[in-house]
Motif scaffolding. Structure first.
Motif, mmCIF file in Angstrom:
data_model
loop_
_atom_site.group_PDB
_atom_site.id
_atom_site.type_symbol
_atom_site.label_atom_id
_atom_site.label_comp_id
_atom_site.label_asym_id
_atom_site.label_seq_id
_atom_site.Cartn_x
_atom_site.Cartn_y
_atom_site.Cartn_z
ATOM 1 N N ASP A 21 -15.173 -2.520 -2.188
ATOM 2 C CA ASP A 21 -14.053 -1.990 -1.809
ATOM 3 C C ASP A 21 -12.732 -2.554 -2.627
ATOM 4 O O ASP A 21 -12.613 -3.672 -2.904
ATOM 5 C CB ASP A 21 -13.781 -2.849 -0.339
ATOM 6 N N PHE A 71 -12.016 -5.870 5.582
ATOM 7 C CA PHE A 71 -10.513 -5.449 5.871
ATOM 8 C C PHE A 71 -10.653 -4.657 7.177
ATOM 9 O O PHE A 71 -11.771 -4.071 7.290
ATOM 10 C CB PHE A 71 -10.098 -4.626 4.837
ATOM 11 N N LYS A 104 -3.369 3.518 -3.334
ATOM 12 C CA LYS A 104 -2.022 3.177 -3.003
ATOM 13 C C LYS A 104 -2.050 1.639 -3.488
ATOM 14 O O LYS A 104 -0.755 1.351 -3.611
ATOM 15 C CB LYS A 104 -1.848 3.307 -1.466
ATOM 16 N N LYS A 105 -2.859 1.191 -3.857
ATOM 17 C CA LYS A 105 -2.374 -0.177 -4.224
ATOM 18 C C LYS A 105 -2.647 -0.143 -5.959
ATOM 19 O O LYS A 105 -1.630 0.343 -6.592
ATOM 20 C CB LYS A 105 -3.543 -1.316 -3.675
ATOM 21 N N GLU A 160 -13.729 5.356 3.468
ATOM 22 C CA GLU A 160 -14.835 4.573 4.061
ATOM 23 C C GLU A 160 -15.369 5.554 5.051
ATOM 24 O O GLU A 160 -16.604 5.174 5.422
ATOM 25 C CB GLU A 160 -13.955 3.306 4.877
ATOM 26 N N SER A 220 -8.745 2.507 -2.086
ATOM 27 C CA SER A 220 -7.380 2.853 -1.614
ATOM 28 C C SER A 220 -6.399 2.825 -2.702
ATOM 29 O O SER A 220 -6.253 1.820 -3.351
ATOM 30 C CB SER A 220 -7.095 1.917 -0.372
ATOM 31 N N GLN A 273 -6.922 8.608 1.533
ATOM 32 C CA GLN A 273 -6.714 7.229 1.267
ATOM 33 C C GLN A 273 -7.965 6.385 1.535
ATOM 34 O O GLN A 273 -9.039 6.879 1.606
ATOM 35 C CB GLN A 273 -5.746 6.876 2.233
ATOM 36 N N GLY A 274 -7.724 5.038 1.273
ATOM 37 C CA GLY A 274 -8.995 4.200 1.595
ATOM 38 C C GLY A 274 -9.858 4.390 2.734
ATOM 39 O O GLY A 274 -11.183 4.469 2.526
ATOM 40 N N ARG A 275 -9.249 4.471 3.758
ATOM 41 C CA ARG A 275 -10.156 4.464 5.095
ATOM 42 C C ARG A 275 -10.528 5.727 5.237
ATOM 43 O O ARG A 275 -11.957 6.039 5.899
ATOM 44 C CB ARG A 275 -9.129 4.070 6.230
ATOM 45 N N THR A 334 -15.379 -7.125 -1.341
ATOM 46 C CA THR A 334 -13.724 -6.619 -1.407
ATOM 47 C C THR A 334 -13.245 -7.473 -2.362
ATOM 48 O O THR A 334 -13.447 -8.556 -2.375
ATOM 49 C CB THR A 334 -13.312 -6.956 -0.064
ATOM 50 N N ASN A 371 -8.666 -9.324 0.527
ATOM 51 C CA ASN A 371 -7.190 -9.178 0.996
ATOM 52 C C ASN A 371 -7.279 -10.092 2.412
ATOM 53 O O ASN A 371 -6.237 -10.932 2.423
ATOM 54 C CB ASN A 371 -7.109 -7.774 1.471
ATOM 55 N N ALA A 392 -9.566 -1.765 -3.488
ATOM 56 C CA ALA A 392 -8.056 -1.476 -3.566
ATOM 57 C C ALA A 392 -7.407 -2.345 -4.778
ATOM 58 O O ALA A 392 -6.713 -1.581 -5.275
ATOM 59 C CB ALA A 392 -7.668 -2.063 -2.313
ATOM 60 N N ARG A 393 -7.806 -3.462 -4.920
ATOM 61 C CA ARG A 393 -7.299 -4.235 -5.963
ATOM 62 C C ARG A 393 -7.821 -4.641 -7.129
ATOM 63 O O ARG A 393 -7.803 -5.978 -7.464
ATOM 64 C CB ARG A 393 -6.194 -5.406 -5.400
ATOM 65 N N SER A 419 0.787 -1.324 -0.065
ATOM 66 C CA SER A 419 0.070 -0.147 -0.030
ATOM 67 C C SER A 419 0.764 1.255 0.064
ATOM 68 O O SER A 419 1.581 1.517 0.939
ATOM 69 C CB SER A 419 -1.028 0.026 1.451
ATOM 70 N N THR A 469 -9.531 -1.946 8.237
ATOM 71 C CA THR A 469 -10.196 -0.195 8.726
ATOM 72 C C THR A 469 -11.628 -0.451 8.191
ATOM 73 O O THR A 469 -12.316 0.416 8.987
ATOM 74 C CB THR A 469 -9.570 0.547 7.546
ATOM 75 N N THR A 470 -12.145 -1.154 7.418
ATOM 76 C CA THR A 470 -13.495 -1.275 7.030
ATOM 77 C C THR A 470 -14.257 -1.855 8.376
ATOM 78 O O THR A 470 -15.152 -1.343 8.539
ATOM 79 C CB THR A 470 -13.794 -2.402 5.760
#
Ligand SMILES: Cc1ncc(COP(=O)(O)O)c(C=O)c1O
Length: 407
Positions: free
Chosen positions: A177, A87, A219-220, A67, A217, A62-64, A144, A148, A179-180, A15, A89-90
């Motif tokens: 969600d 995840f 960052k991924k 959320e 997020s 960022q992702g959180r 998600t 993850n 991220a990826r 991340s 933070t979720t």
């Protein structure tokens, strides 16, 4: 609590740890920092709309944060939010609002040695039970991709479609969600019947067409060091969020680069290169290898260490002591305590996640990681005791937990 200066190979996370390309760095020089209506925003927004089909985009830092913005509006105390292994933070953002995060992942995800192509899938049976029993009390469902928490495991297109259809039948919207999401599209293309000839762009468009919103997020799969966003088809979000213009430009370029098949394939093949090395040494991990990381099954390595002494956190420490390699526990420490009973949640997997940053390490580094893990594996029976928690925060303890080594 390690300082990064004391780390040789850093597998803590993928991340924000990827290397930005020359094109991304040059896009940053073109950043438009206007307070409203910045060109950089529209560059980012148009790229996101082009890839996902979602019309409304709000940047977040960022992702959180995405959320937090969405959940603070949608989640009320006592509500229930089902998801395929939320995840941390979720889950934190749901539980901190006194609501309940219920896992509805397929049971196969919890048998690490079972080889099935889409281990991140939602169990439609479990989901329907939650939807039926909590009618009127489910603000949305979190899907998600990739999943993850159970090992970077993908979700099939069929499962995404059926999950969304089921939720919609009960009047419940679905938030992906994401991220990826590009890694997930890669697995759909390479594993699911009917998708081999489709581009990653076509696959991503279809994935999001079934859902109602996404939190990201960046960052991924966005290939930036910091950033995120919310995207929906519902009007109401503003074009101003927590990101610099230059960072939005870098994100737009990052998404365009990463959605190229060869780019994401190179990355995933490096993860699978490491998996093949671990196979050679007989080290158990969540099979088949997922997208962004290898998840070593610590319960099967340190069989003599009871759950109460945190086998995966113990193995993470041993790997660092062996070769200065920093991994991350995705197991019983991260699972935290049940918000009602305050008991440790020992029901899931106990993994050491070896997370591979994008465009940073070579396969020579993968050889060193595998050799170091083999050394620890060979002396596993000498590790008699695990760890005891000496201090923990009330919520999301794994970020700051303190431990004592036992024995
Ligand atoms: C699946 C998933 N969702 C959400 C997040 C939170 O994103 P961020 O770290 O950008 O706040 C992460 C990563 O940390 C993640 O892996």
């Amino acid at each position: 609590m390690l300082k990064s200066d004391y780390v040789y190979i850093d597998l803590l996370t993928d991340s924000g740890t990827g290397a930005m390309s020359d094109r991304q760095w040059s896009a940053m020089m073109m950043g438009d920092e206007s307070y409203g209506g910045a060109r950089s925003f529209y560059h980012m927004k148009d790229t996101i709309t082009e890839i996902t089909g979602f019309e409304y985009v709000i940047p977040t830092h960022q992702g959180r944060a995405a959320e937090n913005v969405l959940f603070s509006y949608l989640v009320k105390p006592g509500q229930v939010v089902p998801g395929n292994a939320h995840f941390d933070t979720t889950k934190g953002h749901i539980e901190s609002r006194k609501a309940f995060a219920i896992d509805v992942t397929v049971p196969e995800a919890y048998d690490t040695q079972l080889e099935v192509p889409f281990k991140g899938n939602v169990s439609l049976e479990k989901l329907e039970k939650v939807l039926k029993e909590n009618q009127g009390n489910v603000p949305f469902m979190v899907l998600t991709v990739t999943n993850n928490t159970v090992g970077g495991q993908p979700v099939s297109m069929k499962n995404i479609r059926e999950t969304c259809e089921l939720c919609h039948k009960y009047g419940v919207p679905v938030n992906i969600d994401s991220a990826r999401f590009i890694e997930n599209a890669y697995f759909i293309k390479t594993r699911e019947e009917g998708y081999a000839d489709k581009t990653l762009r076509e696959i991503c468009k279809e994935m999001f067409s079934y859902a109602d919103s996404m939190t990201m997020s960046a960052k991924k799969d966005g290939l930036v060091n910091m950033g995120g966003f919310i995207a929906t088809n519902f009007e109401g979000f503003l074009t101003y969020g927590g990101m610099n213009g230059r960072d939005m430009d870098a994100l737009a370029v990052g998404l365009k680069e990463n959605i190229e098949f060869e780019m994401v394939e190179t990355r995933i093949k490096q993860v699978h290169y490491l998996a093949a090395k671990l196979d050679e040494y007989g080290i158990p991990y969540q099979r088949p290898a997922g997208g962004h990381a290898i998840f070593v099954d610590a319960d099967k390595v340190l069989t003599q260490i009871p759950k109460e002494e945190f086998p995966a956190q113990t193995l993470t420490c041993e790997l660092y002591l062996e070769a200065g390699i920093r991994a991350c526990e995705i197991g019983y420490v991260l699972a935290d305590r049940d918000p009602v009973t305050r008991q440790n949640r020992f029901g899931g997997n106990d993994f050491v996640r070896l997370c591979i940053p994008r465009r940073v390490y070579t396969n020579n580094h993968m050889d060193v990681i595998a050799a170091a893990l083999k050394n620890v594996y060979d002396r596993r029976n000498e590790i008699k005791r695990g760890l005891e928690i000496t201090w923990e925060a009330e919520l999301m303890r794994h970020f700051t937990c303190q431990f004592k080594r036992l024995g």
